[in-house]
Every structure is written in C-alpha cells, then in structure tokens.
Design a protein around this motif. Structure first.
Motif, PDB file in Angstrom:
ATOM      1  N   ALA A  84       0.814  -1.211   0.000  1.00  0.00           N
ATOM      2  CA  ALA A  84       0.000   0.000   0.000  1.00  0.00           C
ATOM      3  C   ALA A  84       0.853   1.269   0.000  1.00  0.00           C
ATOM      4  CB  ALA A  84      -0.937   0.005   1.206  1.00  0.00           C
ATOM      5  N   LEU A  85       2.109   1.153   0.433  1.00  0.00           N
ATOM      6  CA  LEU A  85       2.992   2.318   0.506  1.00  0.00           C
ATOM      7  C   LEU A  85       4.073   2.302  -0.573  1.00  0.00           C
ATOM      8  CD1 LEU A  85       3.457   2.402   4.387  1.00  0.00           C
ATOM      9  CD2 LEU A  85       2.233   4.097   3.016  1.00  0.00           C
ATOM     10  N   PRO A 125       2.991  -0.273   9.223  1.00  0.00           N
ATOM     11  CA  PRO A 125       2.510  -1.112  10.322  1.00  0.00           C
ATOM     12  C   PRO A 125       3.587  -1.521  11.327  1.00  0.00           C
ATOM     13  CG  PRO A 125       2.692  -2.412   8.338  1.00  0.00           C
ATOM     14  CD  PRO A 125       2.955  -0.987   7.943  1.00  0.00           C
ATOM     15  N   ALA A 126       4.849  -1.252  11.030  1.00  0.00           N
ATOM     16  CA  ALA A 126       5.922  -1.607  11.956  1.00  0.00           C
ATOM     17  C   ALA A 126       7.145  -0.747  11.680  1.00  0.00           C
ATOM     18  CB  ALA A 126       6.288  -3.085  11.836  1.00  0.00           C
ATOM     19  N   ALA A 127       7.905  -0.489  12.719  1.00  0.00           N
ATOM     20  CA  ALA A 127       9.121   0.304  12.565  1.00  0.00           C
ATOM     21  C   ALA A 127      10.125  -0.070  13.634  1.00  0.00           C
ATOM     22  CB  ALA A 127       8.810   1.797  12.635  1.00  0.00           C
ATOM     23  N   ALA A 174      -0.363 -10.373   6.447  1.00  0.00           N
ATOM     24  CA  ALA A 174      -1.408  -9.351   6.514  1.00  0.00           C
ATOM     25  C   ALA A 174      -0.828  -7.954   6.324  1.00  0.00           C
ATOM     26  CB  ALA A 174      -2.140  -9.438   7.848  1.00  0.00           C
ATOM     27  N   ALA A 175       0.382  -7.723   6.821  1.00  0.00           N
ATOM     28  CA  ALA A 175       1.036  -6.424   6.635  1.00  0.00           C
ATOM     29  C   ALA A 175       1.403  -6.193   5.173  1.00  0.00           C
ATOM     30  CB  ALA A 175       2.273  -6.330   7.519  1.00  0.00           C
ATOM     31  N   ASN A 176       1.632  -7.289   4.433  1.00  0.00           N
ATOM     32  CA  ASN A 176       1.880  -7.222   2.981  1.00  0.00           C
ATOM     33  C   ASN A 176       3.125  -6.401   2.618  1.00  0.00           C
ATOM     34  OD1 ASN A 176      -0.175  -6.287   0.078  1.00  0.00           O
ATOM     35  ND2 ASN A 176       1.285  -7.936   0.304  1.00  0.00           N
ATOM     36  N   GLU A 188       5.991  -9.031  -3.429  1.00  0.00           N
ATOM     37  CA  GLU A 188       5.196  -8.751  -2.242  1.00  0.00           C
ATOM     38  C   GLU A 188       4.993 -10.037  -1.458  1.00  0.00           C
ATOM     39  OE1 GLU A 188       0.903  -7.968  -2.694  1.00  0.00           O
ATOM     40  OE2 GLU A 188       1.229  -8.128  -4.850  1.00  0.00           O
ATOM     41  N   VAL A 189       4.955  -9.909  -0.132  1.00  0.00           N
ATOM     42  CA  VAL A 189       4.669 -11.038   0.736  1.00  0.00           C
ATOM     43  C   VAL A 189       3.192 -10.986   1.088  1.00  0.00           C
ATOM     44  CG1 VAL A 189       5.148 -12.149   2.940  1.00  0.00           C
ATOM     45  CG2 VAL A 189       7.005 -11.027   1.686  1.00  0.00           C
TER      46      VAL A 189
END
Length: 201
Positions: A84-85, A125-127, A174-176, A188-189
């Motif tokens: 998405a990013l 979604p994560a950093a 799900a984070a893709n 993409e995962v």
C-alpha cells in the motif's frame, strides 16, 4: 553461463547481480541531522544481522544524506514498506533539492518515536528505532576504498500496529511488505508457508 564480475562479460543488457540476490528487504530509513532536518530514503541493501542484540544494517551507494545525518546524530528509524505504501516509498527515492522534505513530497505523515528522535512513517505497520553502532566505508579486494558505506544500528525499540498482531505473532502476510528484486521489479509477501527445522541427532 559464468562470467567475471570485473570484466562484466555476461553479454546481457543489465548486470544480473541484484536479480540473483533477491528478494531484498527495503530499509525505509528516517534520519535527522544536527539542525533537526529530516531525511527519508529507501535502501534495498538492508537486513537484520543479529537477533541478540537486535542489529540491522543498510548499505549506501555513495554517501547520501541518511548516512551523513546518522553520523551526526547517532540515531535512525526503519519503517516497514508495504504494498500500500510502494508508490510513496518510490517517491522518497527522488533526488530532491536540499531542504525539501521527502515526507512532504510523498504525501506522508510522521509519527513520533519513543526511544530515538527521528520519526517513523505513520502509515507503516511496523518500525525499528535504532542507535548507531558504526559507519564503515567499504574496501575492495585490492584494499582500495570504494564509494560505498555500511551502517550498523542496534534496535532499541520496535513499534507494531496492534491490528497486525494475531495469535501472539506479527502477521507478516497481513502487513503485505514488499521487497526489492532486480531491475525495476519488486515482490510482495501476501502468504507464508512453514518449514520446521530438523532436531539435532
């Protein structure tokens, strides 16, 4: 086919090296300089290199602002790049004029970090929040310095969006996230499979 990397005698229109070392996670690095200016840039030479302690590295071809900023202030963040990013990530790789914000150019918002001063990408979604361990200029087989730098950082804090924590695990599919392949290609995962390691005999 086998070819010499020095001679580049593969006869192909493009060097296949980065298409073979693939997929590569993308380190979406945010750094601050001593004046508080923010730099956001993606690096496809990126990975985790230790789990105890948590250590990540990224490699920069030429000494770009992120490396200089991290040298000045000793901190950085790495935000997870998702499908998405993807377009916003690509926009942050643009060679902008000095002082122009990559966050603004890509239409991204910052979110404050907890353990370091550089922000993270708010929509990611994560950093990882990191403190600098070392910056090393690389050398080749002849001992000659090359214009390539490796940055090692220890992760001191990890942000995860609770929406992607399922059953006690971060839900990677799900984070893709996306990864860099060769040429202009990405992967993409979106699904996973498991393999259980064999036990010692």
């Amino acid at each position: 086919m086998i070819y010499s990397t020095a001679l580049q005698d593969h006869g192909l229109p493009h060097d296949p090296f980065k298409a073979i070392v693939t997929p590569r996670p993308i380190g979406w690095i945010t750094a601050l300089n001593a004046k508080g200016e923010v730099n956001l840039s993606p690096y496809s030479f990126f990975n985790a290199v230790s789990s105890r302690p948590h250590i990540v590295m990224f490699g920069s071809e030429d000494k770009k602002d992120a490396v200089s900023f991290i040298e000045e202030t000793g901190e950085f963040t790495c935000s997870l790049v998702t499908k998405a990013l993807a377009q916003q990530m690509n926009l942050t790789s643009a060679p902008l004029p000095a002082g122009q914000s990559e966050y603004g150019h890509a239409g991204l918002e910052m979110a404050a970090s907890k353990f370091v001063k550089p922000p993270r990408v708010a929509r990611s979604p994560a950093a990882l929040e990191c403190k600098l361990l070392s910056v090393q200029q690389l050398v080749d087989l002849d001992g000659k310095l090359v214009p390539r730098w490796m940055v090692l950082g220890q992760v001191v804090g990890i942000f995860m969006d609770d929406a992607y924590v399922h059953g006690g695990r971060f839900d990677t599919a799900a984070a893709n996230p996306i990864a860099r392949c060769g040429y202009a290609d990405y992967a993409e995962v979106d699904h996973l499979f498991s393999i259980i390691r064999p036990s010692g005999g």
